[in-house]
Write a protein that holds these residues in place. Structure first.
Motif, short mmCIF file in Angstrom:
data_model
loop_
_atom_site.label_atom_id
_atom_site.label_comp_id
_atom_site.label_asym_id
_atom_site.label_seq_id
_atom_site.Cartn_x
_atom_site.Cartn_y
_atom_site.Cartn_z
N LYS A 3 1.23 -1.13 -0.25
CA LYS A 3 0.09 0.17 0.17
C LYS A 3 0.92 1.46 0.00
CE LYS A 3 -3.17 1.82 2.65
NZ LYS A 3 -4.42 2.18 4.33
N SER A 35 2.89 -5.65 7.37
CA SER A 35 2.77 -5.69 9.18
C SER A 35 2.67 -6.45 9.75
CB SER A 35 1.70 -4.72 8.72
OG SER A 35 1.03 -5.09 10.39
N TYR A 40 6.29 -2.01 11.22
CA TYR A 40 5.76 -2.00 9.13
C TYR A 40 6.84 -2.34 9.15
CZ TYR A 40 0.95 0.07 10.55
OH TYR A 40 -0.40 -0.28 11.97
N ALA A 56 3.23 5.11 13.62
CA ALA A 56 2.51 4.55 12.46
C ALA A 56 1.70 5.15 12.49
CB ALA A 56 1.38 3.34 13.08
N GLU A 57 1.06 6.68 13.44
CA GLU A 57 0.04 7.70 12.48
C GLU A 57 1.51 8.21 11.52
OE1 GLU A 57 2.50 10.43 14.89
OE2 GLU A 57 2.17 8.29 15.84
N GLN A 61 -1.94 5.05 9.85
CA GLN A 61 -2.47 4.02 10.47
C GLN A 61 -2.32 4.02 11.86
OE1 GLN A 61 -2.07 1.09 7.68
NE2 GLN A 61 -1.77 2.95 7.17
N GLN A 62 -3.41 2.86 12.27
CA GLN A 62 -2.93 3.43 13.70
C GLN A 62 -2.60 2.77 14.55
OE1 GLN A 62 -6.74 3.60 15.38
NE2 GLN A 62 -5.69 3.94 16.91
#
Length: 176
Positions: A3, A35, A40, A56-57, A61-62
């Motif tokens: 992605k 992930s 990641y 991750a933000e 991402q969460q």
């Protein structure tokens, strides 16, 4: 799960497999390749990198939240160090390093506010060793009052699957 995403702030990362820390600037296109265990594996400018799940933000991402209460003693809490270690997963087997039995010893020097961790790898030639060491240093440094983290890779005793918790053996399909 490839992605492509854009970094929304500067993001700390570590090169795979050397573990060398670098920073990906804001506004960069990166490709998320994998992930696992809350971390990641990404590609940026031809480099394979690992981004900690707590950051991750920065890649949309969460984030994984590590929230340790400062107990107000000014000391490093060993239980919190073990909790931090239990959030780090082997990059190939999504099982925590603690459950795999890879962490042999934690020594805390309260005066220096330093943590020394003796750990091993599932195989002495594991190419992800430097990345795992980086993961351990990064996460344990988030424990209140920790000023430094040192990791010694030891190979005696050699790791074997018997060192895994029963839960980890079940999860990995190794419990007969």
């Amino acid at each position: 799960m490839q992605k492509m995403v854009v970094t929304n702030r500067a993001c700390p990362a570590r090169r795979v497999p050397s573990g060398e820390p670098i920073s990906i600037p804001e506004g960069q296109f990166i490709t998320i390749n994998q992930s696992l265990g809350g971390n990641y594996t990404v590609t940026w400018q031809g480099n394979m990198l690992r981004i900690d799940g707590t950051d991750a933000e920065a890649i949309g991402q969460q984030p994984e939240v590590l929230d340790f209460e400062d107990l107000g003693t000014g000391e490093v809490n060993e239980e919190q160090v073990w909790q931090a270690l239990d959030t780090i997963y082997d990059p190939e087997i999504p099982i925590s390093l603690v459950s795999l039995g890879l962490v042999y010893k934690v020594t805390i020097d309260q005066k220096a506010k330093s943590v020394l961790i003796d750990m091993t790898l599932t195989a002495p030639g594991c190419g992800m060793g430097p990345v795992l060491v980086g993961d351990v240093k990064y996460r344990v440094a988030k424990v209140p009052n920790v000023d430094s983290v040192k990791v010694d890779l030891v190979f005696d005793p050699p790791w074997s699957r018997e060192m895994m918790s029963e839960e980890a053996q079940l999860e990995a399909g190794l419990f007969f």
